[in-house]
Design an enzyme around this catalytic site. Sequence first.
Site, mmCIF file in Angstrom:
data_model
loop_
_atom_site.group_PDB
_atom_site.id
_atom_site.type_symbol
_atom_site.label_atom_id
_atom_site.label_comp_id
_atom_site.label_asym_id
_atom_site.label_seq_id
_atom_site.Cartn_x
_atom_site.Cartn_y
_atom_site.Cartn_z
ATOM 1 N N HIS A 1 9.122 -1.953 13.706
ATOM 2 C CA HIS A 1 9.020 -2.645 14.987
ATOM 3 C C HIS A 1 10.128 -3.694 15.129
ATOM 4 O O HIS A 1 10.730 -3.849 16.184
ATOM 5 C CB HIS A 1 7.627 -3.281 15.082
ATOM 6 C CG HIS A 1 7.441 -4.212 16.223
ATOM 7 N ND1 HIS A 1 7.391 -5.583 16.069
ATOM 8 C CD2 HIS A 1 7.294 -3.986 17.549
ATOM 9 C CE1 HIS A 1 7.211 -6.143 17.253
ATOM 10 N NE2 HIS A 1 7.154 -5.215 18.161
ATOM 11 N N GLU B 1 13.305 -2.052 16.000
ATOM 12 C CA GLU B 1 13.309 -1.681 17.422
ATOM 13 C C GLU B 1 13.775 -2.858 18.273
ATOM 14 O O GLU B 1 14.605 -2.713 19.178
ATOM 15 C CB GLU B 1 11.901 -1.226 17.816
ATOM 16 C CG GLU B 1 11.728 -0.899 19.287
ATOM 17 C CD GLU B 1 10.515 -1.614 19.893
ATOM 18 O OE1 GLU B 1 9.380 -1.401 19.412
ATOM 19 O OE2 GLU B 1 10.709 -2.390 20.862
ATOM 20 N N HIS B 2 13.270 -4.037 17.985
ATOM 21 C CA HIS B 2 13.702 -5.223 18.739
ATOM 22 C C HIS B 2 15.208 -5.449 18.594
ATOM 23 O O HIS B 2 15.899 -5.719 19.559
ATOM 24 C CB HIS B 2 12.975 -6.473 18.206
ATOM 25 C CG HIS B 2 11.692 -6.760 18.921
ATOM 26 N ND1 HIS B 2 11.440 -7.950 19.559
ATOM 27 C CD2 HIS B 2 10.577 -6.013 19.095
ATOM 28 C CE1 HIS B 2 10.199 -7.924 20.089
ATOM 29 N NE2 HIS B 2 9.675 -6.767 19.816
ATOM 30 N N GLU C 1 4.803 -12.542 19.679
ATOM 31 C CA GLU C 1 4.194 -11.261 20.056
ATOM 32 C C GLU C 1 2.937 -11.033 19.227
ATOM 33 O O GLU C 1 1.895 -10.634 19.748
ATOM 34 C CB GLU C 1 5.202 -10.127 19.831
ATOM 35 C CG GLU C 1 4.683 -8.785 20.324
ATOM 36 C CD GLU C 1 5.684 -7.643 20.151
ATOM 37 O OE1 GLU C 1 6.830 -7.915 19.721
ATOM 38 O OE2 GLU C 1 5.309 -6.495 20.451
#
Lengths: 424, 429
Positions: free
Chosen positions: B66, B69-70, B142
Amino acid sequence: MEFQVGSFKHLNIHVLPTNRFKTYSITLFAGTPLTEETVTTTALIPYVLRRGTARYPESIQLREQLDIMYGAGFGFHTVKRGNTQFVQMKMDVINDRFVNSEHSLLEEALNYLGDVLTNPLLENGSFREAYVEAEKSTLQKQLEAIINDKIQYAAERCVQEMCENEPYRLNASGKIQDIPHITGSSLFARYKQWLQDAKFDLYVVGDTTLEQVVQYVSQSFQLPDTATSIPYAPVERHQHVHSVKTVVDRLDVNQGKLNLGLRINAHYSDDNYVKALVYNGVLGAYPHSKLFVNVREKESLAYYCASRYDAHKGILTIQSGIEFSNYEKALNIINEQLENLKQGIISDEELEQTKAMLSNAMREILDNANDIAGFDFNKQFSGVDRTVESVIEQIAAVTKQDVQQIAAEVELDTIYFLRDLQEV
Amino acid sequence: MDVLNYPHVEETLYREVLDNGLEIIVLPKPGFQKTYATFATKYGSIDNHFAAGDETPLKVPDGIAHFLEHKMFEEPDGQDVFATFSKQGAAANAYTSFDRTVYLFSATEQIEENLMTLIDFVQRPHFTEQNVEKEKGIIAQEINMYNDNADWRVYYGLFEALYQKHPIAVDIAGTVESIYQIDKDLLYRCYNTFYHPSNMLLFVVGGVDAEQIIELVKSNQAQKEFAPLGEIQRFFDEEPKEIREQRKIKQLPVSLPKCMLGFKEAEVTKQGEELLRHEVESKLMLDILFGSSSPFYQSLYDQQLIFDSFGHEYNCSEQYAFSVIGGDTPDPDALIAAITKYLEETLQSGIDSERFEAVKRKKIGNYLRMLNSPESIATQFTRYRFRDCDMFNVLNYYQECTLENVNARLKEHFDFEQMAVSIVVSPTS
């Protein structure tokens, strides 16, 4: 992309014949004035209607009908726009050519909707008590659950505080305090009145014709012969903000929710509407926007920081999730962006990117049956006839000066912060 | 270029696998304004232990897929690729799930430019110490945002209760602690292993010409060099048959308790089309039992034990298979007892044939309605392709499913030794 328009009794019917989609999309809009006295009973109506009809008195029978219609979708939402409360019912059913259905699925879906709307199960001249009590409980649980989603809760609270003296402070699904006072007969009375008072618009998008839809509608929509249909009430115009209101709520939360409410002197029906769309886009609608870039990317203060433009009400909201301790810092950066827009500090790139994104969003409307209907309905509601093409043209013509002019009349009204229970 | 016709759903797919291993699928939708494109890697949160070819196996911190991905959106010149997409009128996004990471855009103009931007930015990683540090604050927010979400917490709680070793029980974003262990070298290791074109799928759907798109991508890839990658090995500790714990309770302020229960299947051996058929049969079985048109649902609703939030789902892959059933309830223990009793009765009586037929129709209709959405097609096709099966077979599998099949599934799936419960309640003051 022209809708064919007809009517049946006081129901306006809009049909877009197209075979581009695999389904028939049906949307019914029913609008009445948003008022303290009627908001909750109105919101409760669809909950009870969906429980049983004269033809299918038991809820399970109604649900089975949806299964038999090849899993037809049926749903409802209650929303507010400006001073109007809308009950929206939607159905989505597969086009016959994909399955071996015995009857027209469009006809069956419209029969279903007509029955639910106008032919409810009645016992002793009113709604079945058990259904009313059960749905009162369901609605209550729903309203109580707003607090579970902290982002949604913070947004609600901000608008509630900002619009303290306006109908818009009301949640479109009503007030918990009203629920215990509703009885089967008071709800039924409200329902009869609502059938009279509401402005009804029915949209159908799919492989059919206006004539066909009107015929199906006339079979099952048992609407009253005469109706009063209250016209949509216009929203009050821009009032100046005398002083900024600050509200802090405390709950056991992991993350602070910072919400700002602002007044913007541009409504959907105004000439400067498209300029306001661009203003909001530059401010905070996209990952290239000032809020995202400055609060999230540059300072790592947030995962989300965005703005939303509510054109029917004439307000703008900003929302961000942050560490409690970063409240001042985040607020300062946000205020800086608002001020920069007032000063006309907008780069060519910011403007061009925003226009490109807005134009894309407009064009994408044409690929989704529900969005096509929704966009056309804005015309019915606001009285302004805009097409996707004309909006795109207007977007292209917006200048930095235009955006600055919009900014000049944006006023911060309310700051709302949801934070934890710890002593500061 | 292969042409795959699916006349029963009126779609045609065009497919080509390039020399470097990249698979491209184009689904033209004549008359559509927009194009939706996804560029996906078969790499997700569960792939936390791997090696390519002869490399020493590496175990990586939770949340790295993840995180990667950022960071992908950062360009060498310091720009954010969102800015490029915005200029070209494209709405871009990305997401990481258990088994894949997907980068996507939706646009109505400059399709070719946007497609090139999509491919190029994903194939041009730029991780620096500075930009990695900066992202930690954002992802921490997040994570906190999800931690405030009671629905997410109760759902994840069930995964944690069911699985002892499998990384599906690890939060996709990791934890605030685990992400602080991530550095640029680790990110490059993960990238170089999993983002090789042979591990990726490009799916383009919308108002496009298939041949043109495929040629465009082909020439883009021809100009790039990709060192051959040894076979990717993914390592998983053997998951015991037993669940981890029967009952997991978390406290969060909520208006009503949330309760989800699930059954973990011990036998997980199916792959490819067999797995897809298994998934279809299982979903049908669950909908018959717990769907909103079931007598059970109606009875619980009448008792006010459940509300509109009550639902069910079935998740399966080559490595795991489990059900999730539940929602908001004033009394979790009463709900659990009611479901248990109902399952015991149903296991005795079997599934009613009329109900089977009705729900089968419903699932077929739902599937066809889903095909209306280009986004859903891209998402589902990719998901199934990464499991070596074809989404377009789902319709056949529903049609071919028999009452015997669902009754067999019923008996196999509901083993009470394999049941766990996850509950979220408000803290008692």
